[in-house]
Design an enzyme around this catalytic site. Structure first.
Site, PDB file in Angstrom:
ATOM      1  N   SER A 244       0.904  -1.413   0.150  1.00 57.91           N
ATOM      2  CA  SER A 244       0.150  -0.050   0.134  1.00 57.91           C
ATOM      3  C   SER A 244       0.976   1.179   0.216  1.00 57.91           C
ATOM      4  O   SER A 244       2.101   1.043  -0.018  1.00 57.91           O
ATOM      5  CB  SER A 244      -0.900  -0.086   1.316  1.00 57.91           C
ATOM      6  OG  SER A 244      -0.106   0.341   2.366  1.00 57.91           O
ATOM      7  N   LYS A 245       0.205   2.357   0.171  1.00 61.50           N
ATOM      8  CA  LYS A 245       1.026   3.629  -0.130  1.00 61.50           C
ATOM      9  C   LYS A 245       2.124   3.899   0.936  1.00 61.50           C
ATOM     10  O   LYS A 245       2.999   4.383   0.719  1.00 61.50           O
ATOM     11  CB  LYS A 245       0.080   4.739   0.059  1.00 61.50           C
ATOM     12  CG  LYS A 245      -0.939   4.924  -1.360  1.00 61.50           C
ATOM     13  CD  LYS A 245      -1.295   6.284  -1.570  1.00 61.50           C
ATOM     14  CE  LYS A 245      -2.096   6.453  -2.939  1.00 61.50           C
ATOM     15  NZ  LYS A 245      -3.402   7.058  -2.815  1.00 61.50           N
ATOM     16  N   ARG A 246       1.704   3.105   1.870  1.00 57.70           N
ATOM     17  CA  ARG A 246       2.595   3.117   2.968  1.00 57.70           C
ATOM     18  C   ARG A 246       4.002   2.713   2.865  1.00 57.70           C
ATOM     19  O   ARG A 246       5.037   3.122   3.327  1.00 57.70           O
ATOM     20  CB  ARG A 246       2.145   2.120   4.222  1.00 57.70           C
ATOM     21  CG  ARG A 246       1.638   2.698   5.609  1.00 57.70           C
ATOM     22  CD  ARG A 246       0.792   1.901   6.542  1.00 57.70           C
ATOM     23  NE  ARG A 246       0.654   0.632   6.217  1.00 57.70           N
ATOM     24  CZ  ARG A 246       1.309  -0.568   6.618  1.00 57.70           C
ATOM     25  NH1 ARG A 246       2.507  -0.366   7.001  1.00 57.70           N
ATOM     26  NH2 ARG A 246       1.141  -1.723   5.970  1.00 57.70           N
ATOM     27  N   HIS A 247       3.969   1.893   1.737  1.00 57.75           N
ATOM     28  CA  HIS A 247       5.401   1.414   1.518  1.00 57.75           C
ATOM     29  C   HIS A 247       6.085   1.989   0.268  1.00 57.75           C
ATOM     30  O   HIS A 247       7.239   1.676   0.135  1.00 57.75           O
ATOM     31  CB  HIS A 247       5.159  -0.098   0.869  1.00 57.75           C
ATOM     32  CG  HIS A 247       4.432  -1.153   2.056  1.00 57.75           C
ATOM     33  ND1 HIS A 247       3.180  -1.791   1.685  1.00 57.75           N
ATOM     34  CD2 HIS A 247       4.986  -1.692   2.761  1.00 57.75           C
ATOM     35  CE1 HIS A 247       2.969  -2.322   2.653  1.00 57.75           C
ATOM     36  NE2 HIS A 247       4.092  -2.635   3.637  1.00 57.75           N
ATOM     37  N   GLY A 248       5.524   3.191  -0.066  1.00 60.31           N
ATOM     38  CA  GLY A 248       6.223   4.041  -1.004  1.00 60.31           C
ATOM     39  C   GLY A 248       5.074   4.101  -2.327  1.00 60.31           C
ATOM     40  O   GLY A 248       3.805   3.897  -2.011  1.00 60.31           O
TER      41      GLY A 248
END
Ligand code: GLU
Length: 477
Positions: A244-248
């Site tokens: 998800s966006k958390r990972h970049g």
């Protein structure tokens, strides 16, 4: 070869093209091309309010950028009558029924049950209405949805990736196939289209695996032949949670904008869940097509490793034809106002710079590090300059400058030799000059070889920059 292979990519236009969806598209495309079959694009835009041409284009542009061309194209919004006709068929045969319940009320009931940890299914209250009750609701003009009546059976199928999967229909509720506004739900439209488009293999993300038994029941209700099913594993971040966006960056276009090459992303995504069976990693598009098989797709989840992707991108940049690399770097150079053709900048110099930089670019955006080649207006790394502007170093550099001014010819070999001779004579280590010198002329710590860099910069530029630092530090030059 199986020329009857027909597969599809069925994106919902969300205005966003997730790398996971890109991989689904890629695997379908590879499977089609491997078998000389057809790859179909079906835009699932039944939610007309929520889809716009821009949102659809994000996905189409992403597919084109990756080189995934399609043979046929459909838009579900243009096929709404067909889904209604199919829903009618089930109403006619008694395999579906009208439901007058208020969806919001039902949702409330569902949430309540969830809170109490009770399994909640629609209880068929509208199926069990008496003819009078039904007539009243019709007379009152209550909005009605159409629900599919789940038969009492066990659904079994053989997933090409996960093996045999079975589900008791008791666990499946009578789901809605047509909403109040007569728009079809995903499961109905998907089955009608997959059948109508003669899809041979449904290859999609594992998120949809719970929809498959419902869809199989619909095929059986319509008496339609079923396709094969293959559910692709999830893509996880390095912490093993869903990517998800958390990972970049998770949108394909973000990768494009950072300067990842489509061929590298293509290669990387191909290996994200599939392997050809040996350790080969860098493969051309044709080789991947030739070797791609669904039975070599992993059932276990894949981990998205950005460093690996960067490494792969770098491999592609390194061997790329240099003229091509210049062309592809140009948008990044012009965006950063480093180089533009209208400035009449030196093309030969650009070529030498690209030659120096090519082995060092992880992404094309790294090309912005070359600003110092073209202008004195670049950023010096403050910490680095502090480190290399001590009294001792400044003295050494001032001495060295007198030698530097006379280096002849001003080429890589002579620059190298004269620096080492100077170091020997003064019993200092070559690196005591190399590191500050690099900082003074480039403002950076790393980069291409120093002598190669200075040869491209030219004597005057190097002298000007060394003098500037010395003067700034109060040294006489
Ligand atoms: N529109 C669905 C999605 O984007 C398609 C799922 C499928 O391939 O059946 O997830």
């Amino acid at each position: 070869m199986n020329n009857n292979v027909r597969v599809r990519m069925a994106p919902s236009p969300t205005g966003f093209f997730h790398v996971g969806s890109a991989r689904t598209a890629l695997y379908n495309w590879l499977f089609a091309r491997h078998h000389n079959g057809k790859f179909i694009l079906r835009v699932e835009d039944t939610d007309v309010k929520r889809s716009s041409p821009e949102m659809i284009n994000v996905i189409l542009d992403g597919m084109k950028w990756l080189g995934l061309d399609w043979d046929e194209e459909y838009f579900q919004s243009q096929r709404l009558d067909l889904y209604r006709q199919y829903a009618e068929k089930l109403l006619d045969t008694g395999q579906a029924y009208y439901c007058y319940c208020d969806p919001q009320e039902l949702e409330k009931e569902r949430k309540e049950a969830y809170k109490k940890k009770i399994n909640w299914h629609y209880d068929r209250r509208c199926l069990n209405l008496s003819p009078d009750e039904k007539e009243k609701k019709e007379k009152d003009g209550l909005p009605r949805a159409v629900r599919f009546m789940i038969p009492d059976t066990t659904v079994k199928y053989n997933d090409l990736i996960h093996g045999e999967i079975g589900r008791d229909s008791i666990d499946i509720e009578d789901f809605v196939i047509l909403r109040h506004d007569k728009s079809p739900t995903y499961n109905l439209a998907c089955v009608v289209d997959d059948a109508d488009m003669k899809i041979s293999h449904v290859i999609r993300a594992v998120d949809h695996i719970t929809n498959t038994p419902k869809q199989i029941l619909l095929y059986e209700a319509f008496d339609l032949p079923k396709p094969e099913f293959a559910h692709l594993p999830l893509i996880l971040g390095k912490d093993k949670s869903k990517l998800s966006k958390r990972h970049g960056a998770v949108s394909l276009m973000e990768y494009r904008d950072q300067g990842f090459l489509p061929e590298a992303i293509f290669n990387y995504l191909a290996l994200l869940g599939w392997s050809p069976g040996d350790d080969k990693e860098i493969m051309s598009c044709n080789e991947i097509i030739e070797r791609f098989m669904l039975d070599r797709v992993n059932a276990s989840n894949a981990v998205f490793d950005i460093e690996k992707l960067e490494w792969m991108n770098q491999q592609y940049i390194m061997v790329m034809d240099r003229d091509e690399l210049i062309t592809r770097s140009m948008p990044f150079l012009t965006k950063e106002k480093i180089y533009t053709n209208d400035l009449n900048q030196n093309k030969v110099k650009l070529r030498s710079i690209i030659d120096l930089m090519a082995p060092r670019l992880k992404v094309l955006a790294d090309i912005s590090k070359v600003r110092f080649f073209f202008s004195d207006e670049f950023q010096y790394d403050d910490k680095l300059m502090q480190k290399h502007c001590t009294k001792k170093t400044l003295d050494i550099m001032a001495d060295y400058l007198t030698v530097f001014r006379k280096i002849e010819p001003f080429d890589i070999k002579t620059l190298d030799e004269s620096l080492r001779t100077f170091a020997d004579k003064n019993t200092i280590k070559a690196r005591e000059i190399i590191h500050p010198l690099r900082a003074y002329v480039t403002g950076q710590e790393g980069g291409p070889g120093l002598f190669e860099t200075m040869a491209v910069l030219g004597r005057d530029t190097c002298i000007r920059r060394i003098e500037k630092i010395l003067k700034q530090s109060g040294h006489n030059v």
